[in-house]
Design an enzyme around this catalytic site. Sequence first.
Site, PDB file in Angstrom:
ATOM      1  CG  ASP A  27      27.330 -17.848  14.329  1.00  0.00           C
ATOM      2  OD1 ASP A  27      26.570 -17.227  13.549  1.00  0.00           O
ATOM      3  OD2 ASP A  27      27.991 -18.844  13.985  1.00  0.00           O
ATOM      4  CB  SER A  41       3.335 -16.382  -7.439  1.00  0.00           C
ATOM      5  OG  SER A  41       2.808 -15.196  -7.946  1.00  0.00           O
ATOM      6  CG  LEU A  42       0.098 -21.040  -7.560  1.00  0.00           C
ATOM      7  CD1 LEU A  42       0.033 -22.121  -6.493  1.00  0.00           C
ATOM      8  CD2 LEU A  42      -0.533 -21.557  -8.851  1.00  0.00           C
ATOM      9  CE  LYS A  97       0.872 -21.479  -2.286  1.00  0.00           C
ATOM     10  NZ  LYS A  97       1.711 -20.814  -1.314  1.00  0.00           N
ATOM     11  CB  CYS A 130      -3.208  15.904  -0.723  1.00  0.00           C
ATOM     12  SG  CYS A 130      -1.683  14.968  -0.851  1.00  0.00           S
ATOM     13  CB  CYS A 145      -3.823  13.830  -3.898  1.00  0.00           C
ATOM     14  SG  CYS A 145      -2.771  15.174  -4.466  1.00  0.00           S
TER      15      CYS A 145
HETATM   16  S1  IVH Z   1       2.706 -24.891  -8.821  1.00  0.00           S
HETATM   17  C1  IVH Z   1       2.671 -21.488 -11.916  1.00  0.00           C
HETATM   18  N1  IVH Z   1       2.288 -26.598  -6.897  1.00  0.00           N
HETATM   19  O1  IVH Z   1       3.426 -21.926  -4.108  1.00  0.00           O
HETATM   20  C2  IVH Z   1       2.412 -22.428 -10.803  1.00  0.00           C
HETATM   21  N2  IVH Z   1       3.283 -24.508  -6.313  1.00  0.00           N
HETATM   22  O2  IVH Z   1       2.318 -19.186  -4.957  1.00  0.00           O
HETATM   23  C3  IVH Z   1       3.608 -22.638  -9.990  1.00  0.00           C
HETATM   24  N3  IVH Z   1       3.842 -24.260  -3.937  1.00  0.00           N
HETATM   25  O3  IVH Z   1       6.124 -20.499  -5.813  1.00  0.00           O
HETATM   26  C4  IVH Z   1       3.557 -23.368  -8.765  1.00  0.00           C
HETATM   27  N4  IVH Z   1       3.120 -26.259  -3.324  1.00  0.00           N
HETATM   28  O4  IVH Z   1       6.616 -22.213  -3.992  1.00  0.00           O
HETATM   29  C5  IVH Z   1       2.753 -25.385  -7.215  1.00  0.00           C
HETATM   30  N5  IVH Z   1       1.876 -28.226  -5.321  1.00  0.00           N
HETATM   31  C6  IVH Z   1       2.343 -27.020  -5.629  1.00  0.00           C
HETATM   32  C7  IVH Z   1       2.899 -26.160  -4.652  1.00  0.00           C
HETATM   33  C8  IVH Z   1       3.351 -24.884  -5.040  1.00  0.00           C
HETATM   34  C9  IVH Z   1       3.688 -25.122  -2.918  1.00  0.00           C
HETATM   35  C10 IVH Z   1       4.404 -22.898  -3.830  1.00  0.00           C
HETATM   36  C11 IVH Z   1       5.537 -22.596  -4.768  1.00  0.00           C
HETATM   37  C12 IVH Z   1       5.103 -21.424  -5.587  1.00  0.00           C
HETATM   38  C13 IVH Z   1       4.028 -20.845  -4.744  1.00  0.00           C
HETATM   39  C14 IVH Z   1       3.037 -20.130  -5.629  1.00  0.00           C
END
Ligand code: IVH
Length: 670
Positions: A38, A83-84, A117, A401, A425
Amino acid sequence: MNKEDIKKKYKLKIKELNKHNKLYYDKSKPIISDSKYDKLKIQIIELENKHTFLINKYSPKQNVGFKPSKSFEKFKHKVQMLSLSNAFKEEDLRSFEKKIFNYLNKKLNFNYSVEPKIDGISASLTYINKKLKYGVSRGDGKIGEIITENLKTIKDIPLEIKNVDFPNEVEIRGEVFIKKKDFIKIQEKFANPRNAASGSLRQKDPNETKKIPLNFIAYTFGFMENNSHKYQSDFLNSLKKWGFKVNKDNKVLSNIDELLNFHKKFENKRFDLDYDLDGLVYKVNDLDLQNRLGFTSNAPRWAIAHKFSADSAYSKIYNIEIQVGRTGALTPVAKIEPVNIGGVVVSNATLHNEDEINRKDIRIGDIVKVERAGDVIPHVIEVDTSKRKENSKKYIFPTKCPSCGSNTVKEFNKVTKKYDAVRRCLNDSFGCNKIAVEKIKHFISKDALNIDGLGKKVVEKFWELNLLKKPQDIFNLDFDKIKNLDGWGETSVQNLKNSIEKSKNTSLQRFIYSIGIRHIGIENAKLISDYVENISKFIEIIKQKQFYKFLDIDGIGETQINSLNSYFLNQSNLKILLELENILIIENQKINKNGTLKNKSFMFTGKLVGISRAEAKSLIEKNSGTTISNISKNLDYLVIGEKPTKRKVDQAKLLGIKIITQLDFKRLLN
Ligand code: IVH
């Protein structure tokens, strides 16, 4: 001390910290006490605070150093944590909605559940018989780590739920985060609230987690027994009733215009909130529709994250490097003087391709605006030409290249009738060093052979040391030599051996994807492996040069066939594939063969009503049938929609294939 001496002193301390991080996290063998560790961290942070020119991506402020600790037990998510996709502008949102309409083949009216989000760390909570049984991190989306005890220290997470309507088995998902006011107290130690939350969650000792006040907001479910909710908004209400915290700003809106309006208002409001957020999430509110829409390989079709505008900063380009990718694409990257953008040190920014450099007239020595949004690669937005020196010269993009010296080309796209913006390339076998290394990196990546412990950096190192030149060398590594390399030892070598051994058992889909043929991504690898079913058939098709057979597969077209043809025109590529086939144990493709449409193949002609081709196809696959795109005697059913192609119908009649209407098709599906 002068600036250079301070820099030297700082670098030495960072190096020492890195060494101890490795010993602690990778080897679980720390050689200094926690308090000494630390102290070292604090010294580095104090130096940074005193001398603002000190910046390093390994700084404890930037990098929490909390790698997923190997000491956490792994957990396979019952339902993947995906993920989204991101939207940045109105156009992205309109196209998101259009894709939904296309998939459903109908312009429907539906509502969106709109949710802030939060920029934290997602976590999954499995409740069995109303008690919290497992708390798991996201991990790679498929496999997470069990961090139940750490999550239990968060007061927002209920340990037991009494309500009668709480499902017997349910997995609740949400975001773990730290409030801004709490972050202020510890900001000396972390670059941003997200890092603080992530670091705290991955502590080995839950008492350490407890020291940083974490919060949890619930927003979705993974698996749920007997789900009776009709809408996402109903589910959010239930969450609240069951005792979970949900976001008080969640709401339901009914069209893109309303979403845009709300986004605009919220973008300013976000600064008054007590937590960090990076956008809004829009989800189709109707859960049945969500079900129909399903997922692409990495994100749901029914949701999108609408990001707030990105952070940006100015910096100077001191060089332009040309990276050569796995498919030979030459990508220019601006090496910039390190600059802090929204809590992350950025020293590289992509310039995309040759055309982009020309369009923006980007030059070495320019002061440029660099933008970074969430997990998207930082990129150069514009040049501040007022700061350009008189003797500055236009940047000339190389035509050879930079790795192997071959001529490069900008291919002509027959469909768009334009030249590609990307220069390539074409030394696509293992003749170009850079392409070869990238191919090996691809071969070991998560969706390919997924070899733990053999990351990108290790591949590069092994390459330099001549330990690894082709993918198959992985299975014949000189471990005696590796054991003596810096940073390696008995344990890490043993771990690597184990994960290589484990990776030998792989699926056909992973194998086809791992070869790294241009235009054969995960989705296409799956289509091909569903079609060939086993590796021998795949090899036979390669040897006989019968790739045209894949034209039967709905989703595979000329582009993919041409790419396969040219890839295997090179005999050395086939040789590598055969050698790998000898080493690996490639499982036959598992197809659910017991559905109602088993062994039946379908083809469509004409427009379907109320359902798109893509959805119909996915319904067929769910029920063990296949879709093909050419009429042959192998076809069982030709489904005719509105305005069918007469030629296809006649051909089917001639071959005695059953011709059915969309209604008949629906009946077959039950
Ligand atoms: S739904 C398949 N709802 O965003 C859909 N995600 O890029 C799954 N997150 O990994 C996620 N707020 O960490 C959902 N209201 C919300 C959210 C949310 C934040 C985050 C979450 C996820 C990421 C997706």
